[in-house]
Write a protein that holds these residues in place. Structure first.
Motif, PDB file in Angstrom:
ATOM      1  N   UNK A 235     -16.341   5.115  -0.773  1.00  0.00           N
ATOM      2  CA  UNK A 235     -16.229   4.015   0.189  1.00  0.00           C
ATOM      3  C   UNK A 235     -15.050   3.108  -0.158  1.00  0.00           C
ATOM      4  N   UNK A 236     -14.862   2.838  -1.450  1.00  0.00           N
ATOM      5  CA  UNK A 236     -13.729   1.998  -1.851  1.00  0.00           C
ATOM      6  C   UNK A 236     -12.405   2.658  -1.494  1.00  0.00           C
ATOM      7  N   UNK A 237     -12.333   3.970  -1.655  1.00  0.00           N
ATOM      8  CA  UNK A 237     -11.108   4.685  -1.322  1.00  0.00           C
ATOM      9  C   UNK A 237     -10.845   4.650   0.185  1.00  0.00           C
ATOM     10  N   UNK A 238     -11.898   4.735   0.985  1.00  0.00           N
ATOM     11  CA  UNK A 238     -11.719   4.657   2.435  1.00  0.00           C
ATOM     12  C   UNK A 238     -11.207   3.277   2.850  1.00  0.00           C
ATOM     13  N   UNK A 239     -11.733   2.229   2.213  1.00  0.00           N
ATOM     14  CA  UNK A 239     -11.240   0.877   2.496  1.00  0.00           C
ATOM     15  C   UNK A 239      -9.771   0.769   2.107  1.00  0.00           C
ATOM     16  N   UNK A 240      -9.434   1.326   0.957  1.00  0.00           N
ATOM     17  CA  UNK A 240      -8.047   1.280   0.485  1.00  0.00           C
ATOM     18  C   UNK A 240      -7.119   2.029   1.442  1.00  0.00           C
ATOM     19  N   UNK A 241      -7.535   3.207   1.894  1.00  0.00           N
ATOM     20  CA  UNK A 241      -6.712   3.976   2.831  1.00  0.00           C
ATOM     21  C   UNK A 241      -6.534   3.231   4.147  1.00  0.00           C
ATOM     22  N   UNK A 242      -7.605   2.572   4.604  1.00  0.00           N
ATOM     23  CA  UNK A 242      -7.508   1.805   5.851  1.00  0.00           C
ATOM     24  C   UNK A 242      -6.500   0.667   5.704  1.00  0.00           C
ATOM     25  N   UNK A 243      -6.523   0.012   4.538  1.00  0.00           N
ATOM     26  CA  UNK A 243      -5.565  -1.084   4.337  1.00  0.00           C
ATOM     27  C   UNK A 243      -4.137  -0.545   4.249  1.00  0.00           C
ATOM     28  N   UNK A 244      -3.962   0.580   3.553  1.00  0.00           N
ATOM     29  CA  UNK A 244      -2.619   1.146   3.410  1.00  0.00           C
ATOM     30  C   UNK A 244      -2.031   1.476   4.776  1.00  0.00           C
ATOM     31  N   UNK A 245      -2.814   2.137   5.622  1.00  0.00           N
ATOM     32  CA  UNK A 245      -2.288   2.495   6.951  1.00  0.00           C
ATOM     33  C   UNK A 245      -2.010   1.255   7.787  1.00  0.00           C
ATOM     34  N   UNK A 246      -2.881   0.232   7.671  1.00  0.00           N
ATOM     35  CA  UNK A 246      -2.678  -1.001   8.435  1.00  0.00           C
ATOM     36  C   UNK A 246      -1.423  -1.732   7.973  1.00  0.00           C
ATOM     37  N   UNK A 247      -1.315  -1.936   6.657  1.00  0.00           N
ATOM     38  CA  UNK A 247      -0.166  -2.678   6.129  1.00  0.00           C
ATOM     39  C   UNK A 247       1.134  -1.909   6.348  1.00  0.00           C
ATOM     40  N   UNK A 248       1.073  -0.588   6.225  1.00  0.00           N
ATOM     41  CA  UNK A 248       2.281   0.210   6.449  1.00  0.00           C
ATOM     42  C   UNK A 248       2.783   0.032   7.883  1.00  0.00           C
ATOM     43  N   UNK A 249       1.870   0.120   8.851  1.00  0.00           N
ATOM     44  CA  UNK A 249       2.269  -0.076  10.251  1.00  0.00           C
ATOM     45  C   UNK A 249       2.783  -1.492  10.472  1.00  0.00           C
ATOM     46  N   UNK A 250       2.114  -2.463   9.881  1.00  0.00           N
ATOM     47  CA  UNK A 250       2.490  -3.871  10.073  1.00  0.00           C
ATOM     48  C   UNK A 250       3.915  -4.122   9.579  1.00  0.00           C
ATOM     49  N   UNK A 251       4.195  -3.707   8.334  1.00  0.00           N
ATOM     50  CA  UNK A 251       5.526  -3.948   7.775  1.00  0.00           C
ATOM     51  C   UNK A 251       6.588  -3.099   8.471  1.00  0.00           C
ATOM     52  N   UNK A 252       6.252  -1.845   8.751  1.00  0.00           N
ATOM     53  CA  UNK A 252       7.234  -0.972   9.398  1.00  0.00           C
ATOM     54  C   UNK A 252       7.615  -1.515  10.773  1.00  0.00           C
ATOM     55  N   UNK A 253       6.635  -1.946  11.530  1.00  0.00           N
ATOM     56  CA  UNK A 253       6.926  -2.512  12.853  1.00  0.00           C
ATOM     57  C   UNK A 253       7.731  -3.795  12.737  1.00  0.00           C
ATOM     58  N   UNK A 254       7.338  -4.657  11.820  1.00  0.00           N
ATOM     59  CA  UNK A 254       8.053  -5.911  11.644  1.00  0.00           C
ATOM     60  C   UNK A 254       9.495  -5.705  11.222  1.00  0.00           C
ATOM     61  N   UNK A 255       9.724  -4.814  10.264  1.00  0.00           N
ATOM     62  CA  UNK A 255      11.095  -4.568   9.804  1.00  0.00           C
ATOM     63  C   UNK A 255      11.915  -3.855  10.871  1.00  0.00           C
ATOM     64  N   UNK A 256      11.284  -2.969  11.621  1.00  0.00           N
ATOM     65  CA  UNK A 256      12.023  -2.293  12.686  1.00  0.00           C
ATOM     66  C   UNK A 256      12.522  -3.299  13.716  1.00  0.00           C
TER      67      UNK A 256
END
Length: 646
Positions: A235-256
């Protein structure tokens, strides 16, 4: 006489042996008494009457006396019985006394047992309290949804889990373990969904501020994720993966979007800078016709250095250190290459260090690595796995949720004690390194696409905007200072990630050759100007090969040199030998240009013209350059000495 006494006193006095000589006195006295006999008789009669009366009264009270007699006899009987009872009581009391002595000895034994039980209770009560799950706790965890109100109940549940799983496997403890296991499953499922749902607003929009989310929202639920780390790695790993995908999209979109805005600004800000030896034909100023003034290049250089050391992003924005994206919509707004580079670099640095700090604290905070128990036997610490299997860095992320020190799982489900991990302290440094590698890997997954956008934009600046020498050196200094801040030394960097280090080193390796190339172009342009063998374009600008080089052209070149030197000093340290060696080559060509220009003048004015050129240079240096810098002092002294010798 005798007879008279006998008649008066009767024969009674005879019994008293009265002496004869006293009889005469008695006789005289007796005569005064009257008839004593009569009196005696009356007294006797009175006594009889009294006796009769008493007898009569006694007769009337005979019944009372009999009753009193009976009562006395009854009392005597009762006293006899009481005496017998008291005698029996004394015997019984002796027996009871023996019993009391026996009870006293037994009481001492019981009291000793009580003290022993109190001692046991003092030791047992904390254990019972630790393994007790209250109905209120069960009701909270089973009937409500996760919120701040769950923070303490989850902590209490974990304490119960630790206490129950670390003890001997007796039947009562096994029953308790079944209860807390059901609670653990329920809490694990609820916390997983709760934490993942917190990321929802940041999956579809970059309007919400992720840094505020880190500080104000997610950090207060750090204990929830720590619970999942220790009791449900999946469960902790699933939470971590969810955050990674969210933050990756957030920063990638913002920097783009930010890079797109900066690219629009860059496209309309492109200006072609000519080498120092390229002088416009309309430059017909007479020698020293204008006083030396500060060059805008120097102001830009100093602004770059001030912005590098600005402590926060807000101040940088206020001081024009960071170009905000909305400026792209202003048609008249333009920016120099180093300003664009600075904006991109500072935005990357600020977001990178904030994200690294959050990942390090939330997904692997050290104060959670020493927790005494994990729920499942398969949830072995990642540090132990790494020490045995040596997995590659790419596999680190999948196990980040179990990162702990080797001595963290001191009490597993079979009751192992801390002493069984005697080698834990010896592996602490290795475990810390492992945690750092895992944190870096998560950071890399989130931030690497954003770094790629930044890298591509900076490459565009360097290849299409043609930055000049000072622009390139400003970029180099900013990049070096950011490397010191982010990577640091002695483990004190704010973002010591290998991907960030690779990014900054790559920029450095990209910038220095361009700087050397640009400095070489400056030297070559002055050399061509001194040789009078420039290209056709150069000859045309100077009015033709036969016309020669004008003094105004030399003045322009020397001013450019002094301005360049002042700007480089503002961006350099005393020991920047590579930079100043290039400047030394340029100075040699400048001096050769001046000498060749003066040779063509009248012989009587050669010395004065040479002196004026030299003085012009060191006056500009004195006015514009940082005179406290040893390199500036040496340069001024050099040109002053040349002027003196001229």
């Amino acid at each position: 006489m005798q007879d008279k006494l006998d008649s008066l006193l009767g024969p009674v006095y005879k019994h008293h042996n009265v002496p004869p000589k006293e009889l005469h006195d008695l006789a005289s006295q007796a005569a005064t008494l009257g008839d004593i006999k009569q009196a005696r008789n009356e007294a006797a009669r009175a006594a009889e009457r009294r006796e009769r009366k008493e007898e009569s009264e006694f007769a009337t009270r005979t019944k009372d006396y009999r009753e009193l007699h009976d009562q006395v006899e009854s009392s005597t009987t009762l006293l006899a019985s009481l005496e017998a009872f008291i005698s029996t009581f004394q015997n019984d009391l002796s027996s009871v006394s023996g019993h009391i002595a026996d009870l006293q000895s037994r009481s001492k034994v019981i009291e000793a047992r009580l003290e022993n039980r109190k001692t046991v209770r003092n030791s047992l009560s904390p254990l019972l309290a630790s393994i007790t799950v209250s109905p209120a706790l069960i009701q909270t965890l089973m009937e409500t949804e996760p919120s701040e109100a769950w923070i303490q109940p989850v902590d209490d549940l974990e304490k119960a889990l630790v206490a129950i799983r670390s003890g001997p496997k007796v039947s009562s403890r096994k029953d308790l373990e079944d209860v807390v296991e059901k609670l653990r499953i329920r809490v694990t499922y609820a916390l997983r969904g709760f934490l993942i749902n917190l990321f929802t607003p940041y999956r579809t929009s970059i309007t919400p501020n992720l840094a505020i989310f880190h500080i104000s929202i997610i950090n207060k639920y750090r204990s929830f994720f720590a619970f999942l780390q220790r009791h449900s790695a999946r469960a902790a790993h699933e939470v971590q993966k969810a955050y990674i995908s969210t933050a990756q999209w957030y920063y990638e979109t913002g920097f783009r979007r930010y890079v797109r805005a900066l690219e629009r600004i860059r496209a309309r800000s492109v200006t072609r800078t000519e080498p120092m030896g390229s002088v416009a034909a309309e430059s017909s100023l007479s020698l020293f016709s204008r006083p030396p003034t500060k060059s805008p290049l120097q102001d830009r250089a100093r602004s770059s250095m001030d912005t590098i050391h600005s402590p926060n992003t807000a101040q940088r924005s206020e001081d024009s250190g960071v170009i905000l994206a909305y400026r792209a919509d202003e048609p008249d707004f333009k920016a120099t290459p180093e300003q664009l580079f600075r904006s991109m670099s500072l935005v990357v640095a600020d977001n990178a260090r904030a994200e690294y700090a959050f990942i390090s604290s939330f997904f692997g905070r050290p104060d959670d690595f020493y927790h005494p128990v994990t729920t499942e036997k398969v949830n072995v610490t990642f540090a132990q796995k790494l020490s045995r299997e040596r997995p590659p860095l790419e596999s680190v992320s999948s196990h980040l949720t179990t990162i702990q020190d080797d001595d963290s799982v001191s009490a597993t489900s079979d009751g192992q004690s801390l002493s069984q991990h005697g080698g834990a302290l010896a592996h602490r440094d290795r475990s810390a390194k492992t945690r750092k590698q895992a944190t870096e890997h998560v950071w890399k997954q989130i931030f690497e696409p954003s770094l790629e956008y930044a890298k591509n934009f900076i490459t565009t600046i360097l290849t299409q905007s043609s930055p000049n020498v000072l622009s390139l050196l400003s970029m180099i200094r900013l990049n070096d200072d950011l490397a010191d801040q982010l990577l640091g030394t002695d483990k004190n960097g704010t973002c010591p990630a290998a991907a960030m280090e690779s990014h900054l080193i790559g920029l450095r390796l990209q910038l220095w050759p361009l700087f050397q190339k640009e400095m070489g172009a400056q030297v070559d342009s002055v050399k061509k100007l001194a040789d009078g063998s420039g290209s056709g374009g150069m000859a045309g600008l100077l009015g033709g090969r036969s016309a020669g080089i004008k003094d105004s052209a030399v003045q322009t070149v020397t001013r450019k040199y002094a301005d360049l030197f002042a700007g480089i000093v503002a961006l350099s340290k005393e020991d920047d030998d590579m930079v100043f060696n290039s400047l030394s080559r340029l100075r040699t060509e400048i001096e050769r240009l001046i000498i060749q220009q003066v040779v063509k003048t009248d012989a009587t004015k050669k010395s004065e013209a040479l002196k004026n050129h030299y003085e012009h240079i060191y006056q500009i240096l004195t006015t514009n350059a940082t005179t406290s810098h040893p390199r500036t002092q040496a340069e001024i002294a050099y040109w002053r000495e040349r002027a003196r010798k001229a």
